[in-house]
Write an enzyme that holds these catalytic residues in place. Structure first.
Site, PDB file in Angstrom:
ATOM      1  N   TYR A   1      -4.471  17.992 -19.181  1.00 38.53           N
ATOM      2  CA  TYR A   1      -3.716  17.136 -20.088  1.00 38.53           C
ATOM      3  C   TYR A   1      -3.712  17.756 -21.481  1.00 38.53           C
ATOM      4  O   TYR A   1      -4.587  17.513 -22.312  1.00 38.53           O
ATOM      5  CB  TYR A   1      -4.301  15.728 -20.127  1.00 38.53           C
ATOM      6  CG  TYR A   1      -4.103  14.937 -18.857  1.00 38.53           C
ATOM      7  CD1 TYR A   1      -3.199  15.350 -17.876  1.00 38.53           C
ATOM      8  CD2 TYR A   1      -4.824  13.774 -18.629  1.00 38.53           C
ATOM      9  CE1 TYR A   1      -3.019  14.617 -16.710  1.00 38.53           C
ATOM     10  CE2 TYR A   1      -4.641  13.030 -17.469  1.00 38.53           C
ATOM     11  CZ  TYR A   1      -3.750  13.456 -16.511  1.00 38.53           C
ATOM     12  OH  TYR A   1      -3.575  12.736 -15.365  1.00 38.53           O
TER      13      TYR A   1
ATOM     14  N   HIS B   1      -6.973  16.869  -8.466  1.00 42.31           N
ATOM     15  CA  HIS B   1      -5.745  16.402  -9.093  1.00 42.31           C
ATOM     16  C   HIS B   1      -4.562  16.384  -8.125  1.00 42.31           C
ATOM     17  O   HIS B   1      -3.733  15.478  -8.159  1.00 42.31           O
ATOM     18  CB  HIS B   1      -5.425  17.287 -10.295  1.00 42.31           C
ATOM     19  CG  HIS B   1      -4.623  16.618 -11.351  1.00 42.31           C
ATOM     20  ND1 HIS B   1      -4.701  16.961 -12.674  1.00 42.31           N
ATOM     21  CD2 HIS B   1      -3.719  15.620 -11.312  1.00 42.31           C
ATOM     22  CE1 HIS B   1      -3.882  16.215 -13.390  1.00 42.31           C
ATOM     23  NE2 HIS B   1      -3.274  15.387 -12.575  1.00 42.31           N
TER      24      HIS B   1
ATOM     25  N   SER C   1       1.073   6.055 -13.637  1.00 38.09           N
ATOM     26  CA  SER C   1       2.402   5.575 -14.029  1.00 38.09           C
ATOM     27  C   SER C   1       2.635   4.148 -13.524  1.00 38.09           C
ATOM     28  O   SER C   1       3.659   3.848 -12.919  1.00 38.09           O
ATOM     29  CB  SER C   1       3.501   6.512 -13.505  1.00 38.09           C
ATOM     30  OG  SER C   1       4.728   6.259 -14.137  1.00 38.09           O
ATOM     31  N   PRO C   2       1.675   3.236 -13.790  1.00 37.67           N
ATOM     32  CA  PRO C   2       1.795   1.887 -13.234  1.00 37.67           C
ATOM     33  C   PRO C   2       2.929   1.064 -13.839  1.00 37.67           C
ATOM     34  O   PRO C   2       3.288   0.031 -13.291  1.00 37.67           O
ATOM     35  CB  PRO C   2       0.437   1.254 -13.569  1.00 37.67           C
ATOM     36  CG  PRO C   2      -0.007   1.969 -14.802  1.00 37.67           C
ATOM     37  CD  PRO C   2       0.449   3.388 -14.599  1.00 37.67           C
TER      38      PRO C   2
ATOM     39  N   GLY D   1       5.980   2.327 -14.343  1.00 43.53           N
ATOM     40  CA  GLY D   1       7.245   2.948 -13.970  1.00 43.53           C
ATOM     41  C   GLY D   1       8.281   1.897 -13.604  1.00 43.53           C
ATOM     42  O   GLY D   1       8.016   0.991 -12.819  1.00 43.53           O
TER      43      GLY D   1
ATOM     44  N   SER E   1      11.968   0.181 -23.787  1.00 38.46           N
ATOM     45  CA  SER E   1      12.863  -0.468 -24.746  1.00 38.46           C
ATOM     46  C   SER E   1      12.966  -1.961 -24.511  1.00 38.46           C
ATOM     47  O   SER E   1      13.595  -2.681 -25.276  1.00 38.46           O
ATOM     48  CB  SER E   1      14.263   0.137 -24.645  1.00 38.46           C
ATOM     49  OG  SER E   1      14.836  -0.149 -23.373  1.00 38.46           O
ATOM     50  N   ALA E   2      12.332  -2.416 -23.431  1.00 36.86           N
ATOM     51  CA  ALA E   2      12.472  -3.816 -23.061  1.00 36.86           C
ATOM     52  C   ALA E   2      11.233  -4.634 -23.399  1.00 36.86           C
ATOM     53  O   ALA E   2      10.945  -5.637 -22.764  1.00 36.86           O
ATOM     54  CB  ALA E   2      12.764  -3.923 -21.567  1.00 36.86           C
TER      55      ALA E   2
END
Length: 293
Positions: A55, A130, A210-211, A213, A218-219
């Site tokens: 990372y 990974h 990425s929970p 996703g 923007s919401a």
């Protein structure tokens, strides 16, 4: 630690973790904000931080995120002994935005030992492969993690980006050493549902990466707004509950199985606090049905 907890290899953790990757990759904040974000998560009760040696953003920055996490923990006044730091090895970033994979057992050992030094610990709380390397037999990569565990250099082992067959093989080869599976999973991406079900069956922690996703950044509507930017069941229910869609999505994760410990990323302290608060948001069976997922 108080309130509801979940478990990684028998170790209790807050139901929501912190994915530290956004603090080191493209678009990362400055270090002051990054450290403040980690501190905000910890102050909110988070006790699982997920990082990886890969990372980073630019070439020559190997371990950037691990060093950042170590500095943030060193300057946090709370009980660091309650914090489980999970890191990963087996991927690389040349600095051009691409990702590589390397599951060679010798390089995995070297990577884990380098992570130990960067994190400044005697043993890594959770060390994860990974991603499987198609050029290396999966069992050989797992063997390196087994040996690191047996030598006391890691306290638990995890695998990431794996299917059910590889989870079964990992459980067969690693036994009680295997504590977790980290796969992509979200309301909008449920291809990994069979792996979640298998983890629930076998008592393994399931760490969705990425929970959020499918939950548009923007919401993030003002709970009192009469004009939401996105009209979906998630956003409608979030407005009704007076919470952000992100917090609602994490509460949805927690309702899927007691094995689930989502690790949302954050670049701002407010985001880290909002995510941690999902542990206090219980959805009713009727609300889960209304979400249509």
């Amino acid at each position: 630690m108080s309130g509801e907890v979940r478990f990684v290899g028998g170790r209790p953790v807050h139901p929501v973790g912190l994915g530290a990757m956004p603090l080191s990759v493209e678009g990362r904040p400055d270090e002051q904000q990054a450290v403040a974000t980690v501190h905000a998560a910890l102050d909110a009760g988070v006790t699982l931080i997920d990082t990886a040696d890969s990372y980073h953003w630019h070439a020559g920055e190997l371990g950037h995120n691990e060093r950042l996490v170590a500095r943030a923990l060193a300057t946090w006044p709370g009980n660091r002994g309650e914090v489980l730091v999970a890191t990963k090895g087996g991927r690389g970033r040349p600095g051009d935005g691409s990702w590589t994979v390397d599951g060679d057992p010798r390089r995995l050992r070297a990577a884990a030992e380098a992570s130990l030094r960067r994190l400044g610990v005697d043993a890594i709380g959770l060390y994860q492969l990974h991603k499987p390397d198609p050029a290396v037999p999966f069992a050989e990569s797992l063997g390196a993690l087994r040996d690191l565990y047996d030598e006391g250099k890691v306290l638990a082992v995890g695998v990431s980006n794996v299917d059910t067959g590889r989870i079964r093989l990992a459980h067969e080869l690693l036994g009680e050493r295997l504590a977790s599976v980290q796969n992509r999973f979200s309301p909008a991406f449920q291809e990994a549902r069979p792996t979640l079900d298998l983890c629930t069956e076998r008592g393994l922690a399931f760490l969705p990466w990425s929970p959020l996703g499918g939950i548009s950044a923007s919401a993030v509507d003002d709970p009192g707004s009469a004009a939401p930017s996105t009209d979906t069941p998630f956003h409608a229910l979030a407005r009704a509950r007076g919470v952000s869609p992100q917090r609602l999505a994490l509460a949805w994760h927690l309702a899927q199985s007691p094995a689930v410990i989502p690790i949302p990323g954050a670049r701002r302290p407010a985001s880290a606090r909002d995510s941690a608060a999902a542990a206090e948001l219980a959805l009713t069976p009727e609300e889960l049905v209304a979400l249509g997922i």
